[in-house]
Write an enzyme that holds these catalytic residues in place. Sequence first.
Site, PDB file in Angstrom:
ATOM      1  N   ASP A  64       0.869  -1.176   0.000  1.00 43.78           N
ATOM      2  CA  ASP A  64       0.000   0.000   0.000  1.00 43.78           C
ATOM      3  C   ASP A  64       0.907   1.228   0.000  1.00 43.78           C
ATOM      4  OD1 ASP A  64      -1.623   2.154   0.464  1.00 43.78           O
ATOM      5  OD2 ASP A  64      -2.780   1.187   2.058  1.00 43.78           O
ATOM      6  N   SER A 139      -1.193  15.152 -14.105  1.00 37.78           N
ATOM      7  CA  SER A 139      -2.490  15.234 -14.792  1.00 37.78           C
ATOM      8  C   SER A 139      -2.721  16.657 -15.290  1.00 37.78           C
ATOM      9  CB  SER A 139      -3.611  14.878 -13.807  1.00 37.78           C
ATOM     10  OG  SER A 139      -4.880  15.195 -14.359  1.00 37.78           O
ATOM     11  N   TYR A 151      -7.275  16.905  -5.389  1.00 40.64           N
ATOM     12  CA  TYR A 151      -6.615  16.217  -6.512  1.00 40.64           C
ATOM     13  C   TYR A 151      -5.865  17.244  -7.361  1.00 40.64           C
ATOM     14  CZ  TYR A 151      -6.013  13.069 -10.534  1.00 40.64           C
ATOM     15  OH  TYR A 151      -5.485  12.304 -11.557  1.00 40.64           O
ATOM     16  N   LYS A 155      -1.804  17.158  -7.832  1.00 39.44           N
ATOM     17  CA  LYS A 155      -1.219  16.987  -9.168  1.00 39.44           C
ATOM     18  C   LYS A 155      -0.339  18.191  -9.525  1.00 39.44           C
ATOM     19  CE  LYS A 155      -2.400  12.924 -10.439  1.00 39.44           C
ATOM     20  NZ  LYS A 155      -1.390  11.868 -10.154  1.00 39.44           N
TER      21      LYS A 155
HETATM   22  N1  LIG Z   1      -7.257   7.776 -15.910  1.00 39.17           N
HETATM   23  C1  LIG Z   1      -7.205   9.068 -16.212  1.00 39.17           C
HETATM   24  O1  LIG Z   1      -8.051   9.619 -16.923  1.00 39.17           O
HETATM   25  C2  LIG Z   1      -6.048   9.898 -15.691  1.00 39.17           C
HETATM   26  C3  LIG Z   1      -5.917  11.205 -16.170  1.00 39.17           C
HETATM   27  C4  LIG Z   1      -4.855  11.987 -15.724  1.00 39.17           C
HETATM   28  C5  LIG Z   1      -3.954  11.478 -14.806  1.00 39.17           C
HETATM   29  N2  LIG Z   1      -4.105  10.210 -14.337  1.00 39.17           N
HETATM   30  C6  LIG Z   1      -3.111   9.706 -13.385  1.00 39.17           C
HETATM   31  O2  LIG Z   1      -2.517   8.543 -13.933  1.00 39.17           O
HETATM   32  C7  LIG Z   1      -2.174   7.636 -12.891  1.00 39.17           C
HETATM   33  C8  LIG Z   1      -2.815   6.275 -13.160  1.00 39.17           C
HETATM   34  O3  LIG Z   1      -4.206   6.440 -13.305  1.00 39.17           O
HETATM   35  P1  LIG Z   1      -5.181   5.236 -13.715  1.00 39.17           P
HETATM   36  O4  LIG Z   1      -6.484   5.860 -14.074  1.00 39.17           O
HETATM   37  O5  LIG Z   1      -4.487   4.336 -14.663  1.00 39.17           O
HETATM   38  O6  LIG Z   1      -5.317   4.548 -12.258  1.00 39.17           O
HETATM   39  P2  LIG Z   1      -6.269   3.367 -11.707  1.00 39.17           P
HETATM   40  O7  LIG Z   1      -7.099   2.745 -12.731  1.00 39.17           O
HETATM   41  O8  LIG Z   1      -6.928   3.932 -10.511  1.00 39.17           O
HETATM   42  O9  LIG Z   1      -5.144   2.307 -11.287  1.00 39.17           O
HETATM   43  C9  LIG Z   1      -4.348   2.608 -10.216  1.00 39.17           C
HETATM   44  C10 LIG Z   1      -3.286   1.545 -10.027  1.00 39.17           C
HETATM   45  O10 LIG Z   1      -2.666   1.852  -8.803  1.00 39.17           O
HETATM   46  C11 LIG Z   1      -2.879   0.807  -7.846  1.00 39.17           C
HETATM   47  N3  LIG Z   1      -3.116   1.460  -6.557  1.00 39.17           N
HETATM   48  C12 LIG Z   1      -4.170   2.245  -6.198  1.00 39.17           C
HETATM   49  N4  LIG Z   1      -4.007   2.654  -4.926  1.00 39.17           N
HETATM   50  C13 LIG Z   1      -2.838   2.141  -4.490  1.00 39.17           C
HETATM   51  C14 LIG Z   1      -2.129   2.198  -3.260  1.00 39.17           C
HETATM   52  N5  LIG Z   1      -2.596   2.876  -2.196  1.00 39.17           N
HETATM   53  N6  LIG Z   1      -0.945   1.539  -3.152  1.00 39.17           N
HETATM   54  C15 LIG Z   1      -0.464   0.834  -4.216  1.00 39.17           C
HETATM   55  N7  LIG Z   1      -1.086   0.730  -5.397  1.00 39.17           N
HETATM   56  C16 LIG Z   1      -2.263   1.381  -5.525  1.00 39.17           C
HETATM   57  C17 LIG Z   1      -4.078   0.026  -8.392  1.00 39.17           C
HETATM   58  O11 LIG Z   1      -4.100  -1.329  -7.969  1.00 39.17           O
HETATM   59  P3  LIG Z   1      -4.742  -1.741  -6.529  1.00 39.17           P
HETATM   60  O12 LIG Z   1      -6.101  -1.107  -6.489  1.00 39.17           O
HETATM   61  O13 LIG Z   1      -4.751  -3.223  -6.525  1.00 39.17           O
HETATM   62  O14 LIG Z   1      -3.812  -1.184  -5.523  1.00 39.17           O
HETATM   63  C18 LIG Z   1      -3.812   0.117  -9.884  1.00 39.17           C
HETATM   64  O15 LIG Z   1      -2.796  -0.778 -10.261  1.00 39.17           O
HETATM   65  C19 LIG Z   1      -2.617   8.302 -11.595  1.00 39.17           C
HETATM   66  O16 LIG Z   1      -1.544   9.007 -11.025  1.00 39.17           O
HETATM   67  C20 LIG Z   1      -3.697   9.278 -12.050  1.00 39.17           C
HETATM   68  O17 LIG Z   1      -3.830  10.339 -11.151  1.00 39.17           O
HETATM   69  C21 LIG Z   1      -5.135   9.416 -14.766  1.00 39.17           C
END
Ligand SMILES: NC(=O)c1ccc[n+]([C@@H]2O[C@H](COP(=O)([O-])OP(=O)(O)OC[C@H]3O[C@@H](n4cnc5c(N)ncnc54)[C@H](OP(=O)(O)O)[C@@H]3O)[C@@H](O)[C@H]2O)c1
Length: 252
Positions: A64, A139, A151, A155
């Site tokens: 975590d 982001s 958030y 970011k």
């Molecule tokens: N998706 C978008 O539209 C978007 C846009 C801009 C920026 N971002 C950024 O891109 C990054 C990835 O986003 P995503 O949408 O691909 O994320 P996501 O779908 O929420 O996936 C998050 C990943 O992190 C793990 N995780 C979550 N909480 C955790 C914790 N406390 N400790 C360890 N692992 C953890 C999750 O697995 P577990 O749940 O099993 O831990 C999963 O592998 C983030 O920094 C997000 O802010 C995303």
Amino acid sequence: MELGLTGKRALVTGASRGIGYAIAAGLAAEGVRVALAARTTADVEAAARRLRDGGAETVALTGDLTVAAEVGRVVREAAEALGGLDILINNVGGGMGGNTDEAWQHTFDVNLNAAVRASRAAMPLMREQKSGVILIISSVSGWQVGGSPQYNAAKAAEIMYARSLAKELGTDGIRVNAVSPGSIMFEGGSWARRKERDPEGIATFIANDMPLGRFGTPEEIANVCVFLCSDRASLVTGANIAVDGCQLKPSI
Ligand SMILES: NC(=O)c1ccc[n+]([C@@H]2O[C@H](COP(=O)([O-])OP(=O)(O)OC[C@H]3O[C@@H](n4cnc5c(N)ncnc54)[C@H](OP(=O)(O)O)[C@@H]3O)[C@@H](O)[C@H]2O)c1
């Protein structure tokens, strides 16, 4: 373009799905040996196995990353398993809604603090070898208003942290950059869930705020990250690279 990444050793946090998994897959496709980290053991092991089945060398790590001691342990375990660390991708992130201390603390812990702690743990290894690459996945929410204030603030802090760290580590041969995705759609992700709940709202969002007329994909973020990890990007440090299709608003 030959990226020269074969044999490099990388840790990708939050790598069991979405953007983190795509970055791990992109690096693995270039011959990088990759440690993938997330909380859910079964998911991160399945992700690592998928890449191994494709011929990559991978390690699955569980922790975590909102917990300081867990971050240090995961970085140590990655370096031990891979025999060192050349690339750290601080991808883990997300947020907790509500204007409470708990929501602010969690949001900063999972975004900024996880990146600070992992980078701090990786620095001595990279300094000793006089080379390394650190990326922080921020982001468009880091400079455009929308979504929760905590958030946005976390970011934005990640972007400034990347630039500050780049200044500190430049003479050690370590490059640090932020990569800022726009909204990214993938199965099991937050936008896919929102689309199911509110298809009309999503269609309006695309029409009004996405000049390319669509969401981004995890692979489009990964492609840029893989390039930034290579020596082909040797002059790119302290930057914040927007990979957002000129998105005008970060959220509905
Ligand atoms: N998706 C978008 O539209 C978007 C846009 C801009 C920026 N971002 C950024 O891109 C990054 C990835 O986003 P995503 O949408 O691909 O994320 P996501 O779908 O929420 O996936 C998050 C990943 O992190 C793990 N995780 C979550 N909480 C955790 C914790 N406390 N400790 C360890 N692992 C953890 C999750 O697995 P577990 O749940 O099993 O831990 C999963 O592998 C983030 O920094 C997000 O802010 C995303």
